[in-house]
Design an enzyme around this catalytic site. Structure first.
Site, PDB file in Angstrom:
ATOM      1  N   HIS A 162       0.442  11.071   1.600  1.00 21.01           N
ATOM      2  CA  HIS A 162       0.319  10.569   2.829  1.00 21.01           C
ATOM      3  C   HIS A 162       0.111  10.730   4.229  1.00 21.01           C
ATOM      4  O   HIS A 162      -0.081  10.028   4.965  1.00 21.01           O
ATOM      5  CB  HIS A 162       1.922   9.137   3.133  1.00 21.01           C
ATOM      6  CG  HIS A 162       1.245   7.853   3.793  1.00 21.01           C
ATOM      7  ND1 HIS A 162      -0.006   7.315   3.135  1.00 21.01           N
ATOM      8  CD2 HIS A 162       2.771   7.272   3.172  1.00 21.01           C
ATOM      9  CE1 HIS A 162       0.282   5.975   3.580  1.00 21.01           C
ATOM     10  NE2 HIS A 162       1.959   5.621   4.175  1.00 21.01           N
ATOM     11  N   ASN A 167       4.382   3.543   9.275  1.00 15.23           N
ATOM     12  CA  ASN A 167       4.685   2.115   9.104  1.00 15.23           C
ATOM     13  C   ASN A 167       4.718   1.779  10.638  1.00 15.23           C
ATOM     14  O   ASN A 167       5.076   0.443  10.770  1.00 15.23           O
ATOM     15  CB  ASN A 167       5.010   0.707   8.064  1.00 15.23           C
ATOM     16  CG  ASN A 167       7.042   1.255   7.787  1.00 15.23           C
ATOM     17  OD1 ASN A 167       7.463   2.124   8.874  1.00 15.23           O
ATOM     18  ND2 ASN A 167       8.017   0.240   7.697  1.00 15.23           N
ATOM     19  N   ASP A 177      -4.501   9.628   5.394  1.00 16.39           N
ATOM     20  CA  ASP A 177      -5.306   8.772   4.103  1.00 16.39           C
ATOM     21  C   ASP A 177      -6.108   8.085   3.571  1.00 16.39           C
ATOM     22  O   ASP A 177      -5.719   6.949   4.544  1.00 16.39           O
ATOM     23  CB  ASP A 177      -3.634   9.258   3.418  1.00 16.39           C
ATOM     24  CG  ASP A 177      -3.012   8.261   3.458  1.00 16.39           C
ATOM     25  OD1 ASP A 177      -2.722   7.798   4.846  1.00 16.39           O
ATOM     26  OD2 ASP A 177      -2.464   7.737   2.358  1.00 16.39           O
ATOM     27  N   ASN A 219      -1.192   0.903   6.234  1.00 16.62           N
ATOM     28  CA  ASN A 219       0.418   0.108   7.693  1.00 16.62           C
ATOM     29  C   ASN A 219       0.710   0.819   8.627  1.00 16.62           C
ATOM     30  O   ASN A 219       0.302   0.556   9.426  1.00 16.62           O
ATOM     31  CB  ASN A 219       1.707   0.603   6.668  1.00 16.62           C
ATOM     32  CG  ASN A 219       1.748  -0.663   5.406  1.00 16.62           C
ATOM     33  OD1 ASN A 219       1.297  -1.981   5.264  1.00 16.62           O
ATOM     34  ND2 ASN A 219       2.347  -0.314   4.148  1.00 16.62           N
TER      35      ASN A 219
END
Length: 177
Positions: A17, A65, A90, A111
């Site tokens: 991520h 997020n 990513d 997100n």
């Protein structure tokens, strides 16, 4: 402005991520730029001066997020609109080692992108550099997959794609010229 999406804390630095932050660290190193923590932007910032173009760098140091808080705060401070920002992130839909450049509106389920769009409260196209991380076989494992460390082969492919992107100037330089 170039933003590398990421999660904070040392335990996430090597996870899939965080490939957006890997890109920014590599870009800064390549151009001898120093990244420093700026609490007012909830992240690490730097700048590049390439071919007389001044480009700001940002790695949010808050959870993925809510990365939009960091991106919007810095963009607002410097009067930069969303369509003048390259977001590096990513991408589950691309295999490790594959990168794609995109100019569009939407988050494709990511997100971090979803929150950036929410914070800017606009439906404008924006620039993205998608760095492939692959996808788990079981879609119920996506969260644990993106928060895991790539194996040696995947890591090598991802780092090679980041180097290629920097070498080929998949940055705002192409947009500025």
């Amino acid at each position: 402005m170039i933003v590398g999406l990421s999660n904070p804390k040392k335990k996430y630095h090597k996870t899939r991520h965080n490939v957006g932050s890997w890109y920014i660290y590599s870009l800064a190193k390549n151009y001898l730029s120093i990244l420093k923590e700026e609490k007012k932007f909830f992240g690490f910032t730097g700048c590049l001066n390439i071919k007389s173009n001044f480009i700001r760098l940002l790695i949010p140091d808050i959870f993925m997020n809510i990365n939009g808080f960091s991106v919007h705060r810095m963009a607002s401070f410097y009067n930069i609109s969303l369509n003048q920002i390259l977001i590096v992130h990513d991408d589950l839909d691309l295999a490790p080692g594959i990168i794609k450049y995109k100019y569009s509106y939407g988050h494709s389920g990511h997100n971090g992108l979803r929150h950036i769009i929410k914070e800017f409260n606009t439906k404008v196209n924006f620039y993205r550099l998608r760095i492939g991380i692959g996808r788990p076989k079981n879609k119920n494992e996506i969260s644990s997959f993106v928060l895991s460390i790539p194996d040696f082969k995947e890591m090598k492919l991802i780092k090679k794609s980041i180097s290629y992107a920097i070498k080929e100037n998949f940055t705002l330089l192409n947009l500025i010229q």
